[in-house]
Motif scaffolding. Structure first.
Motif, PDB file in Angstrom:
ATOM      1  N   GLY A  90       0.812  -1.377  -0.104  1.00 20.46           N
ATOM      2  CA  GLY A  90      -0.027   0.092  -0.024  1.00 20.46           C
ATOM      3  C   GLY A  90       0.716   1.453   0.009  1.00 20.46           C
ATOM      4  N   THR A  91       1.981   1.090   0.788  1.00 22.79           N
ATOM      5  CA  THR A  91       2.903   2.373   0.814  1.00 22.79           C
ATOM      6  C   THR A  91       3.675   2.499  -0.514  1.00 22.79           C
ATOM      7  OG1 THR A  91       3.131   2.173   3.366  1.00 22.79           O
ATOM      8  CG2 THR A  91       4.630   3.353   2.150  1.00 22.79           C
ATOM      9  N   ALA A  92       3.976   1.290  -1.083  1.00 22.58           N
ATOM     10  CA  ALA A  92       4.763   1.609  -2.235  1.00 22.58           C
ATOM     11  C   ALA A  92       3.798   2.080  -3.475  1.00 22.58           C
ATOM     12  CB  ALA A  92       5.455   0.139  -2.502  1.00 22.58           C
ATOM     13  N   SER A  93       2.515   1.609  -3.498  1.00 21.67           N
ATOM     14  CA  SER A  93       1.749   2.161  -4.577  1.00 21.67           C
ATOM     15  C   SER A  93       1.106   3.516  -4.403  1.00 21.67           C
ATOM     16  CB  SER A  93       0.639   1.089  -4.864  1.00 21.67           C
ATOM     17  OG  SER A  93      -0.079   0.922  -3.585  1.00 21.67           O
ATOM     18  N   ARG A  94       1.231   4.030  -3.106  1.00 20.02           N
ATOM     19  CA  ARG A  94       0.211   5.200  -3.050  1.00 20.02           C
ATOM     20  C   ARG A  94       0.777   6.440  -3.895  1.00 20.02           C
ATOM     21  NH1 ARG A  94       0.680   7.340   3.220  1.00 20.02           N
ATOM     22  NH2 ARG A  94      -0.333   5.091   3.309  1.00 20.02           N
ATOM     23  N   PHE A  95       2.094   6.702  -4.173  1.00 15.95           N
ATOM     24  CA  PHE A  95       2.409   7.609  -5.231  1.00 15.95           C
ATOM     25  C   PHE A  95       1.838   7.565  -6.461  1.00 15.95           C
ATOM     26  CE2 PHE A  95       5.201   9.240  -8.327  1.00 15.95           C
ATOM     27  CZ  PHE A  95       5.297  10.691  -7.960  1.00 15.95           C
ATOM     28  N   LEU A  96       1.693   6.155  -6.854  1.00 19.19           N
ATOM     29  CA  LEU A  96       1.235   6.058  -8.240  1.00 19.19           C
ATOM     30  C   LEU A  96      -0.238   6.091  -8.534  1.00 19.19           C
ATOM     31  CD1 LEU A  96       1.952   4.824 -11.084  1.00 19.19           C
ATOM     32  CD2 LEU A  96       1.376   2.474 -10.303  1.00 19.19           C
ATOM     33  N   VAL A  97      -0.960   5.681  -7.133  1.00 20.45           N
ATOM     34  CA  VAL A  97      -2.232   5.961  -7.264  1.00 20.45           C
ATOM     35  C   VAL A  97      -2.597   7.278  -7.320  1.00 20.45           C
ATOM     36  CG1 VAL A  97      -4.384   5.420  -5.877  1.00 20.45           C
ATOM     37  CG2 VAL A  97      -2.840   3.681  -6.211  1.00 20.45           C
ATOM     38  N   GLU A  98      -2.062   8.110  -6.467  1.00 22.84           N
ATOM     39  CA  GLU A  98      -2.362   9.515  -6.202  1.00 22.84           C
ATOM     40  C   GLU A  98      -2.054  10.144  -7.476  1.00 22.84           C
ATOM     41  OE1 GLU A  98      -4.039  11.079  -3.893  1.00 22.84           O
ATOM     42  OE2 GLU A  98      -4.064   9.194  -2.712  1.00 22.84           O
ATOM     43  N   TRP A 133     -10.851   4.255 -10.049  1.00 22.49           N
ATOM     44  CA  TRP A 133     -10.507   4.850  -8.690  1.00 22.49           C
ATOM     45  C   TRP A 133     -11.312   4.984  -7.577  1.00 22.49           C
ATOM     46  CZ3 TRP A 133      -5.638   4.420  -9.279  1.00 22.49           C
ATOM     47  CH2 TRP A 133      -5.158   4.530 -10.868  1.00 22.49           C
ATOM     48  N   PRO A 134     -12.376   5.414  -7.761  1.00 21.14           N
ATOM     49  CA  PRO A 134     -13.330   5.375  -6.567  1.00 21.14           C
ATOM     50  C   PRO A 134     -13.565   4.102  -5.919  1.00 21.14           C
ATOM     51  CG  PRO A 134     -14.441   6.484  -8.546  1.00 21.14           C
ATOM     52  CD  PRO A 134     -13.235   5.823  -8.885  1.00 21.14           C
ATOM     53  N   ILE A 135     -13.641   3.156  -6.444  1.00 21.42           N
ATOM     54  CA  ILE A 135     -13.590   1.777  -5.962  1.00 21.42           C
ATOM     55  C   ILE A 135     -12.333   1.282  -5.170  1.00 21.42           C
ATOM     56  CG2 ILE A 135     -14.333  -0.585  -6.241  1.00 21.42           C
ATOM     57  CD1 ILE A 135     -15.725  -0.065  -8.789  1.00 21.42           C
ATOM     58  N   LEU A 136     -11.432   1.752  -5.636  1.00 21.62           N
ATOM     59  CA  LEU A 136     -10.116   1.064  -5.065  1.00 21.62           C
ATOM     60  C   LEU A 136      -9.658   1.941  -4.151  1.00 21.62           C
ATOM     61  CD1 LEU A 136      -7.375  -0.228  -5.594  1.00 21.62           C
ATOM     62  CD2 LEU A 136      -6.433   1.716  -6.817  1.00 21.62           C
ATOM     63  N   ILE A 137     -10.055   3.422  -4.045  1.00 19.98           N
ATOM     64  CA  ILE A 137      -9.807   4.239  -2.984  1.00 19.98           C
ATOM     65  C   ILE A 137     -10.647   4.104  -1.657  1.00 19.98           C
ATOM     66  CG2 ILE A 137      -9.849   6.772  -2.266  1.00 19.98           C
ATOM     67  CD1 ILE A 137      -7.324   6.007  -3.930  1.00 19.98           C
ATOM     68  N   ASN A 138     -12.000   3.885  -2.102  1.00 15.25           N
ATOM     69  CA  ASN A 138     -12.994   3.430  -1.031  1.00 15.25           C
ATOM     70  C   ASN A 138     -12.445   2.018  -0.350  1.00 15.25           C
ATOM     71  OD1 ASN A 138     -14.566   5.691  -1.689  1.00 15.25           O
ATOM     72  ND2 ASN A 138     -16.382   4.426  -1.038  1.00 15.25           N
ATOM     73  N   THR A 139     -11.983   0.988  -1.370  1.00 15.79           N
ATOM     74  CA  THR A 139     -11.633  -0.329  -0.523  1.00 15.79           C
ATOM     75  C   THR A 139     -10.311  -0.117   0.233  1.00 15.79           C
ATOM     76  OG1 THR A 139     -12.671  -1.418  -2.513  1.00 15.79           O
ATOM     77  CG2 THR A 139     -10.941  -2.562  -1.086  1.00 15.79           C
ATOM     78  N   LEU A 140      -9.381   0.891  -0.196  1.00 15.04           N
ATOM     79  CA  LEU A 140      -8.110   0.802   0.752  1.00 15.04           C
ATOM     80  C   LEU A 140      -8.452   1.479   1.817  1.00 15.04           C
ATOM     81  CD1 LEU A 140      -5.799   2.470  -2.287  1.00 15.04           C
ATOM     82  CD2 LEU A 140      -5.283   0.144  -0.793  1.00 15.04           C
ATOM     83  N   TYR A 141      -9.448   2.759   1.948  1.00 17.37           N
ATOM     84  CA  TYR A 141      -9.500   3.523   3.253  1.00 17.37           C
ATOM     85  C   TYR A 141     -10.357   2.644   4.103  1.00 17.37           C
ATOM     86  CZ  TYR A 141      -6.877   7.636   1.489  1.00 17.37           C
ATOM     87  OH  TYR A 141      -5.915   8.685   1.019  1.00 17.37           O
ATOM     88  N   ALA A 142     -11.268   2.074   3.492  1.00 20.46           N
ATOM     89  CA  ALA A 142     -12.076   1.150   4.338  1.00 20.46           C
ATOM     90  C   ALA A 142     -11.410  -0.140   5.108  1.00 20.46           C
ATOM     91  CB  ALA A 142     -13.254   0.301   3.376  1.00 20.46           C
ATOM     92  N   LEU A 143     -10.538  -0.587   4.323  1.00 17.12           N
ATOM     93  CA  LEU A 143      -9.717  -1.584   5.217  1.00 17.12           C
ATOM     94  C   LEU A 143      -8.677  -1.047   6.049  1.00 17.12           C
ATOM     95  CD1 LEU A 143      -8.772  -4.067   2.215  1.00 17.12           C
ATOM     96  CD2 LEU A 143     -10.147  -4.576   4.000  1.00 17.12           C
TER      97      LEU A 143
END
Length: 259
Positions: A90-98, A133-143
């Motif tokens: 999650g930390t390694a992919s944060r920059f790419l996602v943002e 992106w909405p699904i991925l971000i919601n899943t990430l923050y929910a977990l």
């Protein structure tokens, strides 16, 4: 008892908006060619409901929309669970996602036109990117927001990480993931119609709206088609809300009890 009241208030809001548009037109406050009377738009919308060519356009939009959204769910949910469950990833992919999520899907139209020859595939690719992106971000923050006490309690009884994920994290994150899917559905509808308007070709509601304005244009026809696009989005949201309440009845009961 809450649902009927909300339904009545929503219907009153729609009727009020229709009356305002009708009054503005009848009083001559705006150019009738720019904004036709609401009664004219509704009459044209009724005609489109039984127009075979328009229904073909609606069907083409719905197929691309549903396909792109389903693909986004199939990719974003497992990916979000993986990135959310493994902090290092999650930390390694944060920059790419943002970096990637602010890129508008319509900016990718030239690339998509090169990559895919099928118009339906082109639209599905754009919907997939926008809905991801909405699904991925919601899943990430929910977990990430799952109650740590609940997870530690299960670990204390000897359950492994897989059991903790399945028994605690996913049930807790489920309603938030469902919310992400509903947001993605609305975004996907906007994207598919925008892509049809900008890219043209093939069939779809966006193509219909563009063609209705060609050669002088019929604003009432265009607005009637846009109204059906709104109805389509409303119906999809209502269906997803119903599915969410069925799948997460415990969460719905808890929220309604608090409210």
């Amino acid at each position: 008892m809450i649902a009927p009241r909300r339904l009545l208030l929503g219907a009153a809001g729609v009727v009020g908006a229709i009356l305002v548009v009708e009054a503005v037109n009848r009083l001559g406050l705006v150019d009738g060619d720019a904004l036709p009377a609401a009664s004219t738009i509704l009459s044209e919308a009724g005609r489109l409901a039984v127009d075979g060519d328009f229904l073909v356009d609606v069907g083409d939009t719905v197929r691309a929309w549903a396909g792109g959204l389903a693909l986004a769910v199939a990719v974003a949910v497992p990916l979000g669970v993986l990135l959310g469950a493994v902090p290092l990833l999650g930390t390694a992919s944060r920059f790419l996602v943002e970096m990637c999520r602010p890129i508008p899907s319509v900016a990718l139209i030239p690339l998509v036109l090169i990559m895919f020859s099928s118009v339906t595939q082109q639209k599905m690719a754009l919907i997939f990117y926008a809905s991801l992106w909405p699904i991925l971000i919601n899943t990430l923050y929910a977990l990430r927001d799952v109650d740590p006490v609940a997870k530690e309690s299960l670990r204390a009884f000897g359950f492994g990480e897989g059991s903790v994920l399945w028994r605690v994290s996913l049930p807790s994150a489920g309603p938030f993931i469902a919310t992400g899917v509903r947001i993605a559905a609305s975004v996907g509808l906007v994207v598919v119609i925008s892509a049809e308007l900008l890219a043209g070709g093939g069939e779809g509601i966006g193509v219909f709206l563009m063609e209705s304005q060609s050669g002088g244009g019929d604003t009432d026809v265009m607005l009637a088609g846009a109204c059906w696009a709104g109805v389509l989005g409303l119906a999809a949201n209502a269906a997803l809300v119903g599915l969410e309440r069925f799948a997460f009845r415990w969460n719905t009961a808890r929220v309604e009890g608090v409210s």
